[in-house]
Write an enzyme that holds these catalytic residues in place. Structure first.
Site, mmCIF file in Angstrom:
data_model
loop_
_atom_site.group_PDB
_atom_site.id
_atom_site.type_symbol
_atom_site.label_atom_id
_atom_site.label_comp_id
_atom_site.label_asym_id
_atom_site.label_seq_id
_atom_site.Cartn_x
_atom_site.Cartn_y
_atom_site.Cartn_z
ATOM 1 N N ASP A 152 0.834 -1.195 0.000
ATOM 2 C CA ASP A 152 0.000 0.000 0.000
ATOM 3 C C ASP A 152 0.878 1.258 0.000
ATOM 4 N N CYS A 208 -18.087 -15.135 -6.841
ATOM 5 C CA CYS A 208 -19.157 -14.258 -6.334
ATOM 6 C C CYS A 208 -20.530 -14.759 -6.780
ATOM 7 N N CYS A 247 -24.360 -13.474 -5.940
ATOM 8 C CA CYS A 247 -24.385 -12.725 -4.677
ATOM 9 C C CYS A 247 -24.158 -11.226 -4.935
ATOM 10 N N CYS A 297 -23.478 -1.744 1.540
ATOM 11 C CA CYS A 297 -22.708 -0.494 1.553
ATOM 12 C C CYS A 297 -23.611 0.668 1.981
ATOM 13 N N CYS A 334 -14.014 1.671 6.997
ATOM 14 C CA CYS A 334 -15.311 0.986 6.932
ATOM 15 C C CYS A 334 -15.085 -0.446 6.465
ATOM 16 N N CYS A 345 -18.638 -3.667 3.558
ATOM 17 C CA CYS A 345 -18.711 -4.536 2.372
ATOM 18 C C CYS A 345 -17.900 -5.815 2.565
ATOM 19 N N CYS A 400 -19.779 -10.110 3.328
ATOM 20 C CA CYS A 400 -19.327 -11.125 2.361
ATOM 21 C C CYS A 400 -19.314 -12.523 2.985
HETATM 22 C C1 B12 Z 1 -6.758 4.069 -3.422
HETATM 23 C C2 B12 Z 1 -7.084 2.947 -2.476
HETATM 24 C C3 B12 Z 1 -8.246 3.062 -1.727
HETATM 25 C C4 B12 Z 1 -9.278 4.180 -1.952
HETATM 26 C C5 B12 Z 1 -10.064 3.870 -3.240
HETATM 27 C C6 B12 Z 1 -10.740 2.489 -3.230
HETATM 28 C C7 B12 Z 1 -10.754 1.828 -4.608
HETATM 29 N N1 B12 Z 1 -11.839 1.917 -5.283
HETATM 30 O O1 B12 Z 1 -9.768 1.280 -5.058
HETATM 31 C C8 B12 Z 1 -10.093 4.149 -0.643
HETATM 32 C C9 B12 Z 1 -9.482 5.122 0.357
HETATM 33 C C10 B12 Z 1 -11.578 4.456 -0.761
HETATM 34 C C11 B12 Z 1 -9.800 2.714 -0.171
HETATM 35 C C12 B12 Z 1 -10.632 2.001 0.665
HETATM 36 C C13 B12 Z 1 -10.358 0.718 1.114
HETATM 37 N N2 B12 Z 1 -9.187 0.041 0.961
HETATM 38 CO CO1 B12 Z 1 -7.769 0.585 -0.224
HETATM 39 N N3 B12 Z 1 -6.387 0.911 -1.458
HETATM 40 C C14 B12 Z 1 -6.214 1.834 -2.348
HETATM 41 C C15 B12 Z 1 -4.935 1.563 -3.167
HETATM 42 C C16 B12 Z 1 -3.827 2.494 -2.674
HETATM 43 C C17 B12 Z 1 -5.110 1.713 -4.672
HETATM 44 C C18 B12 Z 1 -6.379 1.033 -5.209
HETATM 45 C C19 B12 Z 1 -6.684 1.461 -6.621
HETATM 46 O O2 B12 Z 1 -5.808 1.656 -7.415
HETATM 47 N N4 B12 Z 1 -7.970 1.608 -6.914
HETATM 48 C C20 B12 Z 1 -8.452 1.946 -8.248
HETATM 49 C C21 B12 Z 1 -9.031 0.681 -8.860
HETATM 50 C C22 B12 Z 1 -9.675 0.927 -10.196
HETATM 51 O O3 B12 Z 1 -7.900 -0.122 -9.032
HETATM 52 P P1 B12 Z 1 -7.738 -1.557 -8.331
HETATM 53 O O4 B12 Z 1 -8.629 -1.639 -7.154
HETATM 54 O O5 B12 Z 1 -6.313 -1.851 -8.121
HETATM 55 O O6 B12 Z 1 -8.364 -2.422 -9.475
HETATM 56 C C23 B12 Z 1 -7.554 -3.090 -10.391
HETATM 57 C C24 B12 Z 1 -7.943 -4.527 -10.392
HETATM 58 O O7 B12 Z 1 -8.926 -4.738 -9.406
HETATM 59 C C25 B12 Z 1 -8.375 -4.753 -11.811
HETATM 60 N N5 B12 Z 1 -9.680 -5.387 -11.913
HETATM 61 C C26 B12 Z 1 -10.783 -5.275 -11.178
HETATM 62 N N6 B12 Z 1 -11.741 -6.052 -11.643
HETATM 63 C C27 B12 Z 1 -11.235 -6.670 -12.740
HETATM 64 C C28 B12 Z 1 -11.800 -7.564 -13.605
HETATM 65 C C29 B12 Z 1 -11.029 -8.002 -14.680
HETATM 66 C C30 B12 Z 1 -11.657 -8.951 -15.613
HETATM 67 C C31 B12 Z 1 -9.683 -7.537 -14.851
HETATM 68 C C32 B12 Z 1 -8.833 -7.977 -15.978
HETATM 69 C C33 B12 Z 1 -9.123 -6.637 -13.942
HETATM 70 C C34 B12 Z 1 -9.928 -6.239 -12.907
HETATM 71 O O8 B12 Z 1 -8.386 -3.554 -12.533
HETATM 72 C C35 B12 Z 1 -7.918 -2.501 -11.748
HETATM 73 C C36 B12 Z 1 -6.755 -1.822 -12.422
HETATM 74 O O9 B12 Z 1 -5.639 -2.645 -12.486
HETATM 75 C C37 B12 Z 1 -4.655 0.054 -2.810
HETATM 76 C C38 B12 Z 1 -3.178 -0.352 -2.745
HETATM 77 C C39 B12 Z 1 -2.622 -0.532 -4.142
HETATM 78 N N7 B12 Z 1 -1.508 0.107 -4.414
HETATM 79 O O10 B12 Z 1 -3.170 -1.236 -4.956
HETATM 80 C C40 B12 Z 1 -5.350 -0.112 -1.417
HETATM 81 C C41 B12 Z 1 -6.024 -1.442 -1.101
HETATM 82 C C42 B12 Z 1 -6.806 -1.849 -2.331
HETATM 83 N N8 B12 Z 1 -6.966 -1.098 -0.042
HETATM 84 C C43 B12 Z 1 -7.167 -2.040 0.817
HETATM 85 C C44 B12 Z 1 -8.138 -1.992 1.856
HETATM 86 C C45 B12 Z 1 -8.010 -3.027 2.970
HETATM 87 C C46 B12 Z 1 -9.164 -1.024 1.838
HETATM 88 C C47 B12 Z 1 -10.402 -0.974 2.754
HETATM 89 C C48 B12 Z 1 -11.023 -2.322 3.072
HETATM 90 C C49 B12 Z 1 -10.002 -0.207 4.053
HETATM 91 C C50 B12 Z 1 -11.121 -0.006 5.088
HETATM 92 N N9 B12 Z 1 -11.523 -1.052 5.807
HETATM 93 O O11 B12 Z 1 -11.580 1.091 5.280
HETATM 94 C C51 B12 Z 1 -11.362 -0.082 1.905
HETATM 95 C C52 B12 Z 1 -12.216 -0.936 0.942
HETATM 96 C C53 B12 Z 1 -12.958 -0.133 -0.096
HETATM 97 C C54 B12 Z 1 -13.324 -0.979 -1.317
HETATM 98 N N10 B12 Z 1 -14.446 -1.669 -1.260
HETATM 99 O O12 B12 Z 1 -12.565 -1.003 -2.290
HETATM 100 C C55 B12 Z 1 -6.284 -3.256 0.529
HETATM 101 C C56 B12 Z 1 -7.135 -4.391 -0.056
HETATM 102 C C57 B12 Z 1 -6.807 -5.788 0.449
HETATM 103 C C58 B12 Z 1 -7.681 -6.823 -0.239
HETATM 104 N N11 B12 Z 1 -7.902 -7.949 0.398
HETATM 105 O O13 B12 Z 1 -8.150 -6.644 -1.330
HETATM 106 C C59 B12 Z 1 -5.206 -2.626 -0.479
HETATM 107 C C60 B12 Z 1 -4.710 -3.595 -1.531
HETATM 108 C C61 B12 Z 1 -4.041 -2.127 0.402
HETATM 109 C C62 B12 Z 1 -3.126 -3.266 0.865
HETATM 110 N N12 B12 Z 1 -1.907 -3.316 0.375
HETATM 111 O O14 B12 Z 1 -3.501 -4.117 1.635
HETATM 112 N N13 B12 Z 1 -8.656 2.217 -0.737
HETATM 113 S S1 SF4 Z 2 -20.488 -10.168 -0.774
HETATM 114 FE FE1 SF4 Z 2 -18.575 -11.229 -1.317
HETATM 115 S S2 SF4 Z 2 -19.258 -12.988 -2.565
HETATM 116 FE FE2 SF4 Z 2 -20.969 -11.560 -2.446
HETATM 117 S S3 SF4 Z 2 -20.727 -10.305 -4.331
HETATM 118 FE FE3 SF4 Z 2 -19.733 -9.218 -2.652
HETATM 119 S S4 SF4 Z 2 -17.591 -9.830 -2.802
HETATM 120 FE FE4 SF4 Z 2 -18.774 -11.333 -3.981
HETATM 121 S S1 SF4 Z 3 -15.721 0.499 2.549
HETATM 122 FE FE1 SF4 Z 3 -17.163 -0.712 1.328
HETATM 123 S S2 SF4 Z 3 -19.131 -0.636 2.440
HETATM 124 FE FE2 SF4 Z 3 -17.829 0.963 3.294
HETATM 125 S S3 SF4 Z 3 -18.472 2.781 2.163
HETATM 126 FE FE3 SF4 Z 3 -16.653 1.940 1.106
HETATM 127 S S4 SF4 Z 3 -17.478 0.589 -0.469
HETATM 128 FE FE4 SF4 Z 3 -19.166 1.034 0.968
#
Ligand code: B12
Ligand code: SF4
Ligand code: SF4
Length: 303
Positions: free
Chosen positions: A126, A180, A183, A190, A232, A235, A239
């Site tokens: 991260d 998933c 579901c 959320c 938060c 979500c 799950c």
């Molecule tokens: C910015 C960020 C946030 C932001 C934006 C959230 C978001 N939408 O990504 C905020 C502050 C809101 C946030 C919140 C949270 N985060 Co955060 N966050 C990040 C960070 C720094 C970047 C994520 C990012 O780039 N997002 C933009 C989206 C578009 O990119 P992406 O999620 O990486 O998605 C890629 C893949 O998922 C892929 N993808 C998705 N679906 C599909 C489908 C197909 C077919 C394909 C090919 C690709 C694909 O495409 C995207 C681009 O490569 C990462 C660390 C990192 N460097 O990756 C941590 C990270 C994702 N966060 C993490 C966590 C724990 C959280 C929270 C749970 C924290 C909390 N409890 O409050 C919440 C969960 C929110 C949620 N439901 O996503 C963990 C997730 C661990 C896990 N098991 O997944 C990470 C990985 C940090 C870590 N190193 O542990 N986060």
């Molecule tokens: S609650 Fe878990 S299993 Fe259900 S759609 Fe969301 S991520 Fe997938």
């Molecule tokens: S962490 Fe998940 S449940 Fe909480 S506000 Fe963000 S997307 Fe919604």
């Protein structure tokens, strides 16, 4: 030259000794598609402008580590139990010490092991320009759920991800099936309707508003904040893959990640009246320290 599977085995052994729960490997140049660009173009990153700056490096790991061939992805468990303390709910990942520091030290040890075999590495958790969920899915550690998180069939989503970019060519894993199905519980749970099409819109996410935002919370988000004091987990709590299954292996949790009793027992009245000195004493070395006293007290006042 050492055979790649021997190097992989050495990394796995080191990771296991350091407390990581799983390791998978993906090719560094896997096609990430256009999800990230589209997400940014729609402004879903809110005021996290650093995400725009990181885009070229996120899409091309070569800019992060010239000559990179493989991305080693790791999971590290954080507490799964109820995240409420006396004053409100603190996201499970943020209850104890700052994981950035904790994991950086462990990753440095694996880096050293890989250097012994001639690799050059960059390590992140991260903390760097890499799509950690994407590479974790490519490395077969789990699938990306409708809540946007990496979900393991035998472990759910309560884990940190950590990444090691390396110049070594290593044996790769394959992605696993998305389970998933039909579901949609995370979307329904959320509080702010932030989830759509398998990703989270930060402009609506309570995690963004209670941690990252540098602007005042809009009224509709404030009305939905509930007892979310910091981050938060709604979500993830919804799950089904986070419900422990009978016979599933017990995963030990690092005690550094548990909430200190002084904080757990503190009332919201006391928390909202902390002096700067008390704040520093209570939260030094924790993720909560990052947001500062002012943001924390604003969160508390909304509860
Ligand atoms: C910015 C960020 C946030 C932001 C934006 C959230 C978001 N939408 O990504 C905020 C502050 C809101 C946030 C919140 C949270 N985060 Co955060 N966050 C990040 C960070 C720094 C970047 C994520 C990012 O780039 N997002 C933009 C989206 C578009 O990119 P992406 O999620 O990486 O998605 C890629 C893949 O998922 C892929 N993808 C998705 N679906 C599909 C489908 C197909 C077919 C394909 C090919 C690709 C694909 O495409 C995207 C681009 O490569 C990462 C660390 C990192 N460097 O990756 C941590 C990270 C994702 N966060 C993490 C966590 C724990 C959280 C929270 C749970 C924290 C909390 N409890 O409050 C919440 C969960 C929110 C949620 N439901 O996503 C963990 C997730 C661990 C896990 N098991 O997944 C990470 C990985 C940090 C870590 N190193 O542990 N986060
Ligand atoms: S609650 Fe878990 S299993 Fe259900 S759609 Fe969301 S991520 Fe997938
Ligand atoms: S962490 Fe998940 S449940 Fe909480 S506000 Fe963000 S997307 Fe919604």
């Amino acid at each position: 030259m050492t055979a790649p599977h021997i190097i992989r085995h050495a990394a796995e052994y080191a990771a296991h000794l350091l407390g990581f729960s799983a390791l998978g490997i993906a090719p560094a140049h896997a096609d990430q598609g256009e999800r990230l660009q589209n997400w940014l173009a729609e402004g879903q990153h809110a005021d996290m402008e650093w995400m725009e700056r990181h885009l070229p490096a996120r899409l091309n790991p070569e800019l992060v580590l010239p000559g990179v061939r493989s991305v080693i992805m790791l999971t590290y468990e954080y507490p799964r139990h109820d995240s409420r303390c006396t004053s409100g709910a603190v996201a499970r990942y943020a209850q104890g010490e700052d994981y950035h520091k904790l994991l950086a030290a462990k990753l440095a040890d694996i880096d050293e092991t890989l250097s012994f075999y001639g690799g050059t590495q960059r390590c992140f958790s991260d903390s760097g320009p890499i799509s950690e969920r994407f590479f974790a899915a490519q490395a077969g550690l789990g699938w990306i759920g409708r809540n946007g998180l990496l979900i393991r069939q035998h472990g759910g989503s309560y884990c940190f991800l950590a990444s090691i970019l390396t110049t070594l060519e290593l044996p790769y894993d394959s992605p696993v099936t998305n389970r998933c199905g039909n579901c949609h519980r995370c979307e329904q749970a959320c509080p702010t309707a932030a989830l759509k099409n398998g990703s989270c819109d930060a402009r609506r996410c309570l995690s963004y508003w209670t941690i990252e935002a540098h602007q005042d919370m809009p009224d509709d988000i404030r009305a939905a904040q509930g007892n979310h004091l910091y981050g938060c987990d709604a979500c993830q709590e919804a799950c089904p893959w986070n419900t422990p299954r009978p016979g599933a292996p017990l995963r030990p949790i690092d005690p550094h990640l548990l909430m200190p009793a002084t904080f757990a027992a503190m009332s919201s009245e006391k928390l909202s009246q902390l002096s700067q000195q008390e704040f520093e004493q209570l939260f030094a070395g924790t993720p909560i320290r990052r947001i500062g006293l002012e943001h924390l007290t604003a969160n508390v006042r909304n509860l």
